[in-house]
Design a protein around this motif. Sequence first.
Motif, PDB file in Angstrom:
ATOM      1  N   GLU B 259       0.828  -1.214   0.000  1.00 23.80           N
ATOM      2  CA  GLU B 259       0.000   0.000   0.000  1.00 23.80           C
ATOM      3  C   GLU B 259       0.861   1.263   0.000  1.00 23.80           C
ATOM      4  N   GLN B 260       2.009   1.185   0.647  1.00 22.95           N
ATOM      5  CA  GLN B 260       2.906   2.347   0.627  1.00 22.95           C
ATOM      6  C   GLN B 260       3.498   2.550  -0.774  1.00 22.95           C
ATOM      7  N   ILE B 261       3.825   1.463  -1.426  1.00 22.04           N
ATOM      8  CA  ILE B 261       4.317   1.548  -2.814  1.00 22.04           C
ATOM      9  C   ILE B 261       3.259   2.209  -3.694  1.00 22.04           C
ATOM     10  N   PRO B 293      -7.377 -10.196   3.190  1.00 21.22           N
ATOM     11  CA  PRO B 293      -8.386  -9.205   2.782  1.00 21.22           C
ATOM     12  C   PRO B 293      -8.127  -7.814   3.365  1.00 21.22           C
ATOM     13  N   TYR B 294      -7.483  -7.766   4.528  1.00 16.44           N
ATOM     14  CA  TYR B 294      -7.234  -6.439   5.110  1.00 16.44           C
ATOM     15  C   TYR B 294      -6.201  -5.688   4.279  1.00 16.44           C
ATOM     16  N   GLN B 295      -5.195  -6.384   3.793  1.00 12.39           N
ATOM     17  CA  GLN B 295      -4.209  -5.757   2.920  1.00 12.39           C
ATOM     18  C   GLN B 295      -4.896  -5.219   1.670  1.00 12.39           C
ATOM     19  N   LEU B 296      -5.819  -5.978   1.118  1.00 13.13           N
ATOM     20  CA  LEU B 296      -6.531  -5.527  -0.079  1.00 13.13           C
ATOM     21  C   LEU B 296      -7.284  -4.230   0.215  1.00 13.13           C
ATOM     22  N   PHE B 297      -7.922  -4.192   1.371  1.00 19.26           N
ATOM     23  CA  PHE B 297      -8.611  -2.973   1.790  1.00 19.26           C
ATOM     24  C   PHE B 297      -7.631  -1.811   1.954  1.00 19.26           C
ATOM     25  N   LEU B 298      -6.503  -2.067   2.582  1.00 18.89           N
ATOM     26  CA  LEU B 298      -5.529  -0.988   2.812  1.00 18.89           C
ATOM     27  C   LEU B 298      -4.995  -0.448   1.487  1.00 18.89           C
ATOM     28  N   ILE B 299      -4.831  -1.335   0.518  1.00 17.66           N
ATOM     29  CA  ILE B 299      -4.393  -0.889  -0.803  1.00 17.66           C
ATOM     30  C   ILE B 299      -5.469  -0.006  -1.432  1.00 17.66           C
ATOM     31  N   PHE B 300      -6.709  -0.418  -1.354  1.00 19.86           N
ATOM     32  CA  PHE B 300      -7.783   0.411  -1.901  1.00 19.86           C
ATOM     33  C   PHE B 300      -7.894   1.729  -1.139  1.00 19.86           C
ATOM     34  N   ASP B 334     -14.080 -18.808  -9.337  1.00 22.72           N
ATOM     35  CA  ASP B 334     -12.958 -18.095  -8.733  1.00 22.72           C
ATOM     36  C   ASP B 334     -13.025 -16.614  -9.105  1.00 22.72           C
ATOM     37  N   LEU B 335     -13.272 -16.341 -10.376  1.00 21.67           N
ATOM     38  CA  LEU B 335     -13.317 -14.949 -10.818  1.00 21.67           C
ATOM     39  C   LEU B 335     -14.480 -14.203 -10.177  1.00 21.67           C
ATOM     40  N   LEU B 336     -15.610 -14.876 -10.010  1.00 21.34           N
ATOM     41  CA  LEU B 336     -16.731 -14.218  -9.316  1.00 21.34           C
ATOM     42  C   LEU B 336     -16.329 -13.885  -7.875  1.00 21.34           C
ATOM     43  N   GLN B 337     -15.630 -14.802  -7.235  1.00 19.44           N
ATOM     44  CA  GLN B 337     -15.166 -14.526  -5.866  1.00 19.44           C
ATOM     45  C   GLN B 337     -14.178 -13.362  -5.837  1.00 19.44           C
ATOM     46  N   SER B 338     -13.251 -13.370  -6.802  1.00 18.91           N
ATOM     47  CA  SER B 338     -12.254 -12.295  -6.840  1.00 18.91           C
ATOM     48  C   SER B 338     -12.905 -10.932  -7.040  1.00 18.91           C
ATOM     49  N   VAL B 339     -13.816 -10.861  -8.006  1.00 19.38           N
ATOM     50  CA  VAL B 339     -14.448  -9.577  -8.279  1.00 19.38           C
ATOM     51  C   VAL B 339     -15.213  -9.090  -7.051  1.00 19.38           C
ATOM     52  N   GLU B 340     -15.918  -9.994  -6.407  1.00 22.86           N
ATOM     53  CA  GLU B 340     -16.675  -9.567  -5.228  1.00 22.86           C
ATOM     54  C   GLU B 340     -15.735  -9.073  -4.126  1.00 22.86           C
ATOM     55  N   ALA B 341     -14.641  -9.793  -3.912  1.00 22.99           N
ATOM     56  CA  ALA B 341     -13.694  -9.372  -2.877  1.00 22.99           C
ATOM     57  C   ALA B 341     -13.126  -7.987  -3.183  1.00 22.99           C
ATOM     58  N   ILE B 342     -12.853  -7.738  -4.462  1.00 22.37           N
ATOM     59  CA  ILE B 342     -12.320  -6.433  -4.858  1.00 22.37           C
ATOM     60  C   ILE B 342     -13.376  -5.352  -4.628  1.00 22.37           C
ATOM     61  N   GLN B 343     -14.615  -5.661  -4.994  1.00 20.60           N
ATOM     62  CA  GLN B 343     -15.686  -4.669  -4.784  1.00 20.60           C
ATOM     63  C   GLN B 343     -15.890  -4.370  -3.300  1.00 20.60           C
ATOM     64  N   GLN B 348     -15.450  -0.631   1.087  1.00 23.26           N
ATOM     65  CA  GLN B 348     -14.978  -0.305   2.437  1.00 23.26           C
ATOM     66  C   GLN B 348     -14.054   0.910   2.415  1.00 23.26           C
ATOM     67  N   ALA B 349     -13.210   0.967   1.382  1.00 20.78           N
ATOM     68  CA  ALA B 349     -12.310   2.119   1.276  1.00 20.78           C
ATOM     69  C   ALA B 349     -13.091   3.405   1.045  1.00 20.78           C
ATOM     70  N   LEU B 350     -14.177   3.305   0.280  1.00 24.45           N
ATOM     71  CA  LEU B 350     -15.011   4.492   0.034  1.00 24.45           C
ATOM     72  C   LEU B 350     -15.714   4.936   1.311  1.00 24.45           C
ATOM     73  N   LEU B 351     -15.866   4.005   2.214  1.00 23.33           N
ATOM     74  CA  LEU B 351     -16.586   4.258   3.459  1.00 23.33           C
ATOM     75  C   LEU B 351     -15.741   5.001   4.503  1.00 23.33           C
ATOM     76  N   VAL B 352     -14.435   4.980   4.298  1.00 24.94           N
ATOM     77  CA  VAL B 352     -13.532   5.583   5.291  1.00 24.94           C
ATOM     78  C   VAL B 352     -13.828   7.078   5.449  1.00 24.94           C
ATOM     79  N   ASP B 353     -13.932   7.494   6.660  1.00 23.85           N
ATOM     80  CA  ASP B 353     -14.173   8.910   6.951  1.00 23.85           C
ATOM     81  C   ASP B 353     -12.840   9.651   6.825  1.00 23.85           C
ATOM     82  N   ARG B 354     -12.583  10.193   5.651  1.00 24.48           N
ATOM     83  CA  ARG B 354     -11.255  10.753   5.379  1.00 24.48           C
ATOM     84  C   ARG B 354     -10.979  12.038   6.156  1.00 24.48           C
TER      85      ARG B 354
END
Lengths: 424, 424, 424, 424
Positions: B259-261, B293-300, B334-343, B348-354
């Motif tokens: 995420e820092q990269i 999944p938390y790393q994925l969220f942090l990246i988003f 697998d792809l359906l699972q991946s897409v859902e996880a990404i969404q 969740q990232a959009l939900l963050v109170d910036r």
Amino acid sequence: MNLESFQLADHNQRLLDAHRRKLAYWTDAVADAERIIQKLIDFQIAIPSWALGTGGTRFGRFGGGGEPRTLDEKMADVGLLHALNRASGAISLHIPWDIPQDADATRQTAAHYGLRFDAVNSNTFQDQPDQALSYKFGSLQHVDPAVRRQAIEHNIEVIRHGVALGSKALTVWLSDGSCFPGQLNFRKAFSRTLESLQDIYAALPSDWKLFVEYKAFEPNFYSMTVGDWGSSFLYASKLGPQAYTLVDLGHHLPNANIEQIVATLLMEEKLGGFHFNDSKYGDDDLTAGSIKPYQLFLIFNELVDGMDARGMNHATDLGWMIDASHNVKDPLEDLLQSVEAIQIAYAQALLVDRTALEEAREANDVVRAQEILQDAFRTDVRPIVAEARLRAGGALQPLTLYRSLDTRTQLIRERGLKTVATGL
Amino acid sequence: MNLESFQLADHNQRLLDAHRRKLAYWTDAVADAERIIQKLIDFQIAIPSWALGTGGTRFGRFGGGGEPRTLDEKMADVGLLHALNRASGAISLHIPWDIPQDADATRQTAAHYGLRFDAVNSNTFQDQPDQALSYKFGSLQHVDPAVRRQAIEHNIEVIRHGVALGSKALTVWLSDGSCFPGQLNFRKAFSRTLESLQDIYAALPSDWKLFVEYKAFEPNFYSMTVGDWGSSFLYASKLGPQAYTLVDLGHHLPNANIEQIVATLLMEEKLGGFHFNDSKYGDDDLTAGSIKPYQLFLIFNELVDGMDARGMNHATDLGWMIDASHNVKDPLEDLLQSVEAIQIAYAQALLVDRTALEEAREANDVVRAQEILQDAFRTDVRPIVAEARLRAGGALQPLTLYRSLDTRTQLIRERGLKTVATGL
Amino acid sequence: MNLESFQLADHNQRLLDAHRRKLAYWTDAVADAERIIQKLIDFQIAIPSWALGTGGTRFGRFGGGGEPRTLDEKMADVGLLHALNRASGAISLHIPWDIPQDADATRQTAAHYGLRFDAVNSNTFQDQPDQALSYKFGSLQHVDPAVRRQAIEHNIEVIRHGVALGSKALTVWLSDGSCFPGQLNFRKAFSRTLESLQDIYAALPSDWKLFVEYKAFEPNFYSMTVGDWGSSFLYASKLGPQAYTLVDLGHHLPNANIEQIVATLLMEEKLGGFHFNDSKYGDDDLTAGSIKPYQLFLIFNELVDGMDARGMNHATDLGWMIDASHNVKDPLEDLLQSVEAIQIAYAQALLVDRTALEEAREANDVVRAQEILQDAFRTDVRPIVAEARLRAGGALQPLTLYRSLDTRTQLIRERGLKTVATGL
Amino acid sequence: MNLESFQLADHNQRLLDAHRRKLAYWTDAVADAERIIQKLIDFQIAIPSWALGTGGTRFGRFGGGGEPRTLDEKMADVGLLHALNRASGAISLHIPWDIPQDADATRQTAAHYGLRFDAVNSNTFQDQPDQALSYKFGSLQHVDPAVRRQAIEHNIEVIRHGVALGSKALTVWLSDGSCFPGQLNFRKAFSRTLESLQDIYAALPSDWKLFVEYKAFEPNFYSMTVGDWGSSFLYASKLGPQAYTLVDLGHHLPNANIEQIVATLLMEEKLGGFHFNDSKYGDDDLTAGSIKPYQLFLIFNELVDGMDARGMNHATDLGWMIDASHNVKDPLEDLLQSVEAIQIAYAQALLVDRTALEEAREANDVVRAQEILQDAFRTDVRPIVAEARLRAGGALQPLTLYRSLDTRTQLIRERGLKTVATGL
């Protein structure tokens, strides 16, 4: 192709003076050179049949040409290696890639090359064309008892082939595991694997050993059912006295202290064998000693120490085998490099002043303990390794001789450019 | 096979009440649900053509049946995914695996499924049967200018195919590197690769981007010539404003802070695209969000923050693609699972109170900053993701619908059991 | 304590015959021994003032006694090392641990020992008792401009001390980063750090260098604001021509290919200096060459190659420093071991047949390239390193002499058992 | 400071309506909410006495103020935590940091706060001022039997203190190991450690457990004598039925599959206890769930499954403890976050549909198995955790209440700003 004795003689003759000069300097400096030379002569490293062809990765394979197409050609290749270095006097077969059609004839061919048959290896990590049930979800761990039964029978068949050839050990490497959290009930996977191994163990001749190999990851990427030395030790302990752990250098998590594992297993009388290779990231299967030669030496340091502590015979009481992949090198050249690196590490380990080392340890003299090890490691033992080869009837510089004979070109001429060795 | 609209309608009708209940609870609690829903509707993740078949490892491949045999069948598969989730509206082709015979017809087929063509991908990590020179020792880095030229021409040809299909980016992933210390002159390898990339860059249409993908290891196991973000950034900077770094989640050393990269590259205006997958050990290519999944969220979280800071359009200003391998799953599932996880991660990232987050940061309130992120991550955003799908014309539960239609069985009936998708 | 010249002479005399025998064998075999000896004589490795005391971990510290209590005693220790090995002719100070009370006197003392002042080091990773503002949440990255200002002023003060002593470089190692996801706005942290560094850079004398050191983790455990070579390179590039990256061997993620990083930075003219140590897990700060001596050799192989390619002077154009911690060894013995290991690696790198290596590379002869490197590495270069020491006026075996003089006992008598060197 | 009951009541009253709305939605959706709530109420996590002060790294420590100076103050802090969350009803003492002067009085104080005494911890990784012999080179492994005897006696003394307080377990974490190759005879180190542990085990009351904690590295950086679960298991097996392995989440090599280790140890009836924390690089000792919350859930998933399979009581049959360090957070806030993260992971694990999961596994339905786990993990269980707290007499939002009471300010007023808790 064969190595003619005059070729060997010419080669050695040309290099003999220079060799003797270096050796003299060496034997001057080292008291027990003769002891080390004899141990080097006795020490043989088995060549796995699958290491004679170009390896590959999941991204591709770039063949090198002249690869052996049959078991006979594989034995010829190992025979050539052994003629060159006199330290590769064993071959380790992989079933079903190397099913001998006529065991007696195969034994005779091997004897002709001075080779014995080391551990035989089963394969339940791939599906074969004629196979009834798939190993997609594991073999000895499989939820379906019919798949487990198939895998057990396969292992027992491998033992039968091994018996016919004079092997004395079965190596079981399982790719069983899982790719995703949730996929596996770890407990059931362990129990099923154990029960399957028990069935195989029951079929083991009384003078055989069963090697339980472990691996941290790949091809399963979440869990491996025999994933670390602790797991392998558990299986081997539950199986009985003929079962042992096999250590493959590339099968660990990053930064693992492999030499400590070796020492612990030897202490517990459960170390059975070794797969040599080297790696930087995972199971990279690179040439032994090409990445971390000091680690290789430290491992041999523990092997020598631990085996001596139990009165074990270095040459015969553990299974020594190379297990590498040659993606960008001529496989035979790679194997010559690996064997030499192993011999160098072994010779350096034999050179360690163990009395002084124990004294330093008992005095908590960390600096001196390090000096003692590094003194052995920094010593250029190549002359003594060459001398051992020479006395055993091999070449002073196997790689140089191999190249000067243009061996690969001849092999390509004999076997063709697009050959693929059975195997991976 | 096609998804019939009545099947979709039936499915949604059956689940609608329960969905509305959950959604109501959700929209009660969250102020700007509408904004998030709209962003989710706009957000499309490209499916790579090679992800539609069963993957494999160097140890074996266990096919699943019904895999697409042609580019048309691949588009049909992505079309089905897109019909189900309305979030897979793009396909990423790989040349030479997917050379379109008739670009116009291919574009029409894609349009029929509502798909656009994302980045095209070149392949210089394998030798093709009809290829003049081998990539065994690299492609754009090769010591032989003729090999470099061949690889450059291949990339330019890939651009041409992409232009014909309406793609706007070329992804260059190089397996170039070395397996052994000494093998490569790092400096020359870098310079040659740069020069080759410059030739490719020169052939880039003015509205195209060039993505320079990096990878820490595999299939080369000592060095990779584009091995980390720093190297990729160097290449991209020297190439020019149309060149960008592409981040694949699995291409890092252990423990890397991805995420820092991402934040750094966005700041430097050099982040071009993303390959989603998940991994525990290396480039394991597991389903997105299945391991970390938390790393994925942090990246988003960084993506949203960094793109907003530059006024970038989330949906269009970066290339989003899945790059995974399905060894033990039905690829489409697998792809359906991946897409859902990404969404989910994106929502969740959009939900963050910036605003609150920045306040906490400026106050060094570490506890509160963590609470703010975890509050978003712990929120169950599945109802809102489902709502976005529903509004976009997709299924409330794509995987459930896919399974209830017995899709794989039908695909196997249509295409056969032993098909192998072109590709790895 | 001082090394008396008769002690040195006696020591060398006793070992001279054996040394000459070994050296003769060596110079027989190696063509350009003289060139290598001269380069070894010229090559000096700076000793950091904090390496003269026993280190510690967060779990405890076990002092060894006789540690230097003042800057004068530190210089005396380095002076002793240099008298022994004639390769430690520089000292690297750390402010505020080593603030000289009288710069002229300090310079004279240093000159007496034959020492020059290498890079000076600032410290914003700890709070000092009299410090106005805390670095708990960072220094150059801090959200509060007053903290940043304090840290900038401290760095400028360090430069002033360095100027007074004749140093020519400032090393900035920042522990700045974050321990938890969310804690830091990466973008702002980068910008603030850059601005702070620009202020420091502006205060740099025109003949000075600024070294931007990076570290992957510790003491911050989620992100480091200067976390990898890519980041450091970005900062150094934005700062200007006097700014360089400094590489510390222990500051990388597991399995990083440090030698490739070195080659890349040299190529980009942004490599400034080096901190030597060794490690297995993280920033373990072990004796150089004690864990991965082959890696040390490979790094020197790139250094020699890359510096020669730019016509750089090995001895003067990069900053060479040890940065280790001595938890279980006498610090001076540890430093003697480190310096020798570095010299050995350097000598082996000088021994590499570069013409043959480039030929092998251009021919994709991977086997031969490996042989060339390993031939150099397997060579026992200790006689030549000893010869360089002898000619430079040092001891044939510094560690042996150090021990035979019972130096530590004397230091404890002089300085006491419970001393703690200022520093960590 | 104490939490007044009216403060608690006010807090809960204010949040009650919103809480009930969320809970109702939740209990609608989840069948066995009551069962989970009850298990959450029963589940207590011990707080180690050393976690109440600001931690530090080897680079520095930045105190936060108001830290407990005495055992009484430590109990007061844990009492406050427990009053807030009703899930921290145990304290784990560390000897010699927490030697009670009057055991009876200490027990009464603990009872006043509703606390019991969890495992007691010995310390042989530091030298104490009045200690006769040093642990610089190890304790239970030491070459000198007198040092081993001292360490054994210390452990026995710790047991005595524990008995006086009502503890039922001794945790032995050893920093014993080596920093350099050669330093240690691994075999002797193992045997000596085992013998020492046997002496300690012999002094164990019959209703006590001995926890053998393992750690991969730090503070020794080459080998740890109890370095992995396999070693710990060996020791525990040889010791006897009262000896168990203790798992600390941060004590593994990179990428280790900890949940599989947990499952294996439970299966072998050798899992004794748990130290919770989180980490990215090593033993980073970060807040539980702050880096890898999914891993925490997966571990609890195995704990629940494995304990249920043996009919174990979740609340009492394993030792649960936090072991973290708070470098940049208020320690009490950090502990509140850790406890909540643990409760969330536990609740999610309780939510897993185990029947469906086993069905999916037996059918090799990897996709469904993942869905089942992720369905539980993606569920927002915070309302149910809050409900458990509420029913147990705690606060709906402990952290919010803690902050609203300005607790830290009051603690600083009571205890001062520059206090340092005994310990690290």
